[in-house]
Design a protein around this motif. Structure first.
Motif, PDB file in Angstrom:
ATOM      1  N   VAL A  71      41.613  42.408  35.272  1.00 18.60           N
ATOM      2  CA  VAL A  71      41.633  41.176  34.490  1.00 18.60           C
ATOM      3  C   VAL A  71      41.374  39.931  35.351  1.00 18.60           C
ATOM      4  O   VAL A  71      40.741  38.977  34.905  1.00 18.60           O
ATOM      5  CB  VAL A  71      42.924  41.099  33.629  1.00 18.60           C
ATOM      6  CG1 VAL A  71      44.116  40.677  34.447  1.00 18.60           C
ATOM      7  CG2 VAL A  71      42.739  40.217  32.425  1.00 18.60           C
ATOM      8  N   GLU A  72      41.798  39.957  36.619  1.00 14.19           N
ATOM      9  CA  GLU A  72      41.566  38.796  37.505  1.00 14.19           C
ATOM     10  C   GLU A  72      40.069  38.548  37.667  1.00 14.19           C
ATOM     11  O   GLU A  72      39.614  37.402  37.624  1.00 14.19           O
ATOM     12  CB  GLU A  72      42.183  39.011  38.910  1.00 14.19           C
ATOM     13  CG  GLU A  72      43.696  38.916  38.969  1.00 14.19           C
ATOM     14  CD  GLU A  72      44.371  40.128  38.344  1.00 14.19           C
ATOM     15  OE1 GLU A  72      43.791  41.241  38.371  1.00 14.19           O
ATOM     16  OE2 GLU A  72      45.484  39.955  37.796  1.00 14.19           O
ATOM     17  N   THR A  73      39.324  39.612  37.875  1.00 11.27           N
ATOM     18  CA  THR A  73      37.865  39.460  38.048  1.00 11.27           C
ATOM     19  C   THR A  73      37.258  38.898  36.754  1.00 11.27           C
ATOM     20  O   THR A  73      36.415  37.999  36.784  1.00 11.27           O
ATOM     21  CB  THR A  73      37.220  40.822  38.394  1.00 11.27           C
ATOM     22  OG1 THR A  73      37.958  41.396  39.456  1.00 11.27           O
ATOM     23  CG2 THR A  73      35.761  40.674  38.776  1.00 11.27           C
ATOM     24  N   LYS A  74      37.723  39.419  35.624  1.00 13.00           N
ATOM     25  CA  LYS A  74      37.162  38.962  34.343  1.00 13.00           C
ATOM     26  C   LYS A  74      37.491  37.492  34.115  1.00 13.00           C
ATOM     27  O   LYS A  74      36.689  36.730  33.580  1.00 13.00           O
ATOM     28  CB  LYS A  74      37.692  39.834  33.197  1.00 13.00           C
ATOM     29  CG  LYS A  74      37.175  41.266  33.267  1.00 13.00           C
ATOM     30  CD  LYS A  74      37.570  42.097  32.078  1.00 13.00           C
ATOM     31  CE  LYS A  74      38.842  42.860  32.272  1.00 13.00           C
ATOM     32  NZ  LYS A  74      39.070  43.917  31.285  1.00 13.00           N
ATOM     33  N   LEU A  75      38.676  37.102  34.586  1.00 15.16           N
ATOM     34  CA  LEU A  75      39.094  35.702  34.365  1.00 15.16           C
ATOM     35  C   LEU A  75      38.329  34.701  35.231  1.00 15.16           C
ATOM     36  O   LEU A  75      38.472  33.496  35.054  1.00 15.16           O
ATOM     37  CB  LEU A  75      40.600  35.560  34.579  1.00 15.16           C
ATOM     38  CG  LEU A  75      41.433  35.991  33.363  1.00 15.16           C
ATOM     39  CD1 LEU A  75      42.909  36.099  33.726  1.00 15.16           C
ATOM     40  CD2 LEU A  75      41.234  35.052  32.179  1.00 15.16           C
ATOM     41  N   GLU A  76      37.484  35.213  36.140  1.00 15.89           N
ATOM     42  CA  GLU A  76      36.620  34.270  36.881  1.00 15.89           C
ATOM     43  C   GLU A  76      35.726  33.483  35.926  1.00 15.89           C
ATOM     44  O   GLU A  76      35.289  32.385  36.226  1.00 15.89           O
ATOM     45  CB  GLU A  76      35.754  35.024  37.917  1.00 15.89           C
ATOM     46  CG  GLU A  76      36.551  35.359  39.152  1.00 15.89           C
ATOM     47  CD  GLU A  76      35.844  36.356  40.065  1.00 15.89           C
ATOM     48  OE1 GLU A  76      34.628  36.579  39.897  1.00 15.89           O
ATOM     49  OE2 GLU A  76      36.544  36.914  40.937  1.00 15.89           O
ATOM     50  N   GLY A  78      36.885  32.747  32.776  1.00 13.36           N
ATOM     51  CA  GLY A  78      37.849  32.474  31.697  1.00 13.36           C
ATOM     52  C   GLY A  78      37.418  31.300  30.816  1.00 13.36           C
ATOM     53  O   GLY A  78      36.730  30.392  31.293  1.00 13.36           O
ATOM     54  N   MET A  79      37.833  31.301  29.573  1.00 12.34           N
ATOM     55  CA  MET A  79      37.391  30.264  28.629  1.00 12.34           C
ATOM     56  C   MET A  79      37.787  28.856  29.049  1.00 12.34           C
ATOM     57  O   MET A  79      37.134  27.888  28.687  1.00 12.34           O
ATOM     58  CB  MET A  79      37.942  30.544  27.234  1.00 12.34           C
ATOM     59  CG  MET A  79      37.273  31.731  26.597  1.00 12.34           C
ATOM     60  SD  MET A  79      37.625  31.842  24.853  1.00 12.34           S
ATOM     61  CE  MET A  79      36.351  30.806  24.174  1.00 12.34           C
ATOM     62  N   ASN A  80      38.870  28.759  29.813  1.00 10.18           N
ATOM     63  CA  ASN A  80      39.273  27.423  30.294  1.00 10.18           C
ATOM     64  C   ASN A  80      38.202  26.790  31.178  1.00 10.18           C
ATOM     65  O   ASN A  80      38.073  25.578  31.243  1.00 10.18           O
ATOM     66  CB  ASN A  80      40.616  27.509  31.037  1.00 10.18           C
ATOM     67  CG  ASN A  80      40.587  28.566  32.123  1.00 10.18           C
ATOM     68  OD1 ASN A  80      39.888  29.580  32.005  1.00 10.18           O
ATOM     69  ND2 ASN A  80      41.312  28.327  33.193  1.00 10.18           N
ATOM     70  N   TYR A  89      35.430  34.253  28.941  1.00  3.68           N
ATOM     71  CA  TYR A  89      36.253  35.449  28.681  1.00  3.68           C
ATOM     72  C   TYR A  89      37.655  35.075  28.216  1.00  3.68           C
ATOM     73  O   TYR A  89      38.260  34.141  28.730  1.00  3.68           O
ATOM     74  CB  TYR A  89      36.344  36.256  29.987  1.00  3.68           C
ATOM     75  CG  TYR A  89      37.346  37.384  29.925  1.00  3.68           C
ATOM     76  CD1 TYR A  89      37.055  38.558  29.239  1.00  3.68           C
ATOM     77  CD2 TYR A  89      38.595  37.260  30.545  1.00  3.68           C
ATOM     78  CE1 TYR A  89      37.981  39.605  29.170  1.00  3.68           C
ATOM     79  CE2 TYR A  89      39.523  38.303  30.490  1.00  3.68           C
ATOM     80  CZ  TYR A  89      39.206  39.466  29.789  1.00  3.68           C
ATOM     81  OH  TYR A  89      40.122  40.482  29.723  1.00  3.68           O
ATOM     82  N   PHE A  90      38.163  35.831  27.232  1.00  2.00           N
ATOM     83  CA  PHE A  90      39.589  35.724  26.907  1.00  2.00           C
ATOM     84  C   PHE A  90      40.205  37.123  26.971  1.00  2.00           C
ATOM     85  O   PHE A  90      39.581  38.100  26.574  1.00  2.00           O
ATOM     86  CB  PHE A  90      39.809  35.093  25.518  1.00  2.00           C
ATOM     87  CG  PHE A  90      39.375  35.971  24.384  1.00  2.00           C
ATOM     88  CD1 PHE A  90      40.242  36.883  23.807  1.00  2.00           C
ATOM     89  CD2 PHE A  90      38.065  35.912  23.912  1.00  2.00           C
ATOM     90  CE1 PHE A  90      39.831  37.720  22.778  1.00  2.00           C
ATOM     91  CE2 PHE A  90      37.644  36.746  22.884  1.00  2.00           C
ATOM     92  CZ  PHE A  90      38.533  37.653  22.319  1.00  2.00           C
ATOM     93  N   PRO A  91      41.430  37.224  27.515  1.00  2.00           N
ATOM     94  CA  PRO A  91      42.059  38.541  27.669  1.00  2.00           C
ATOM     95  C   PRO A  91      42.710  39.031  26.369  1.00  2.00           C
ATOM     96  O   PRO A  91      42.814  38.273  25.406  1.00  2.00           O
ATOM     97  CB  PRO A  91      43.127  38.286  28.736  1.00  2.00           C
ATOM     98  CG  PRO A  91      43.419  36.823  28.645  1.00  2.00           C
ATOM     99  CD  PRO A  91      42.204  36.135  28.094  1.00  2.00           C
TER     100      PRO A  91
END
Ligand SMILES: O=C(O)CCC(=O)C(=O)O
Ligand SMILES: [Fe+2]
Length: 338
Positions: A71-76, A78-80, A89-91
């Motif tokens: 999830v950390e990699t995906k949050l690179e 992140g929608m913010n 990306y949103f988790p």
């Protein structure tokens, strides 16, 4: 004169749209089938759409690669990070339907617009650049290629919908979709942790779509359900097809003659389910009005909607409508977007 149809459907119809898409063959017969599906069901499968199979396989492959990461990699992406453009990306649990978190994660994309595009310069929410993951470098290019193919298809289907109402083919593009609002999402629905009925979690809860037309690619896991008057009807995966459904704005334009039908997702397949909804929507700054047709004017939409809201009552542009909805789906984005 045809009246709003109250017939129930027991399955979602399948329409071969090749004549409409290729420009050869009888597009009027296709339009009649689309019209019947929109009146009775609000949903239909399309086959013969001509979208390259290899492109679709690449899209699915790179998407799976993306979601398999931590999830950390995906949050690179992140929608913010996406700000007003509403991308990234949103988790799992990051998106709500009717106030409840959905059992899905996903990435939001849209038309790729440069900083100097007039709508971006005007700071219009939901317009701008995409966030593409550097961890799966091929995904960005594939998404752009897919959105281009789907935008073309969207224009042809809107022409078919216009013909189905006996309007000129360019009715919607002339008024609403010359420069459509394009939003595209890739969702991954994890398997349901519990199969017992009380503990199941919706992948996405019951809702209708906001715009005019949604074109959905789904993998082979299944789980999409469509509401008919007598209950929920499965819309299982059919190889080579897309699922189309009409949204609130077409419901509004037709005063309920064409229904924006509630649907939801429950992934009971025991594995991840990928889906790829593509939203072909009116331009952000246009006001959506009822079509001046006798058949439409004769409609008086008294059916109470799933959410007790009325798509006919609001005033303002499509953008106003969309923003009012989105702030409920992503409350934390409200400040950024509005
Ligand atoms: O994932 C699906 O099959 C449907 C998604 C959906 O309904 C939506 O994004 O509006
Ligand atoms: Fe939907």
């Amino acid at each position: 004169m045809q009246q709003s149809v109250d017939k129930e459907f027991s399955q979602v119809p399948i329409i071969d749209v090749s004549a409409l898409v290729s420009g050869t063959g009888d597009k009027y017969t296709v339009a009649t089938q689309i019209g019947q599906a929109c009146r009775e069901c609000g949903f239909f499968y399309i086959i013969g759409h001509g979208v390259d199979e290899g492109l679709q396989q690449r899209l699915e492959h790179f998407s799976r690669q993306f979601f398999e990461q931590d999830v950390e990699t995906k949050l690179e992406i992140g929608m913010n990070v996406g700000g007003r453009a509403w991308r990234g990306y949103f988790p799992v649990g990051g998106e709500l339907t009717s106030g409840k978190p959905d059992l899905k994660e996903g990435i939001y994309f849209g038309a790729e617009l440069e900083e100097n595009h007039p709508l971006v310069r005007a700071n219009t929410p939901m317009h701008g650049r995409n966030l593409f993951p550097s961890s799966v470098p091929q995904l960005g290019k594939t998404v752009l290629e897919y959105m281009e193919a789907m935008t073309k298809l969207g224009h042809r289907l809107m022409a078919g919908i216009a013909l189905s109402l006996e309007l000129e083919e360019s009715y919607f593009s002339d008024r609403y979709t010359t420069d459509p609002l394009i939003l595209f999402r890739i969702f991954n629905y994890p398997p349901n942790p519990s199969l017992s009925e009380e503990k199941r979690q919706w992948g996405v809860g019951e809702h209708t779509d906001y715009g005019v037309l949604t074109i959905l690619k789904q993998d082979n896991a299944g789980g999409l359900q469509v509401r008919s008057k007598s209950g929920w009807v499965d819309a299982p995966p059919i190889p080579g097809s897309f699922v189309c459904n009409i949204g609130d704005m077409l419901d509004r334009m037709t005063r309920g003659l064409y229904r924006s039908t509630p649907h939801r997702v429950l992934n009971l397949s025991g594995r991840d389910r990928l889906s790829f909804p593509f939203f072909f929507d009116p331009n952000f700054n246009v006001e959506v009005k009822p079509i001046e047709l006798e058949e439409v004017m004769a409609c008086d939409d008294k059916n109470e909607r799933w959410d007790k809201a009325s798509v006919h009552a609001f005033r303002g542009t499509y953008g106003n409508y969309l923003l009012s909805k989105v702030s409920k789906v992503f409350p934390e984005l409200r400040q950024t977007v509005l």
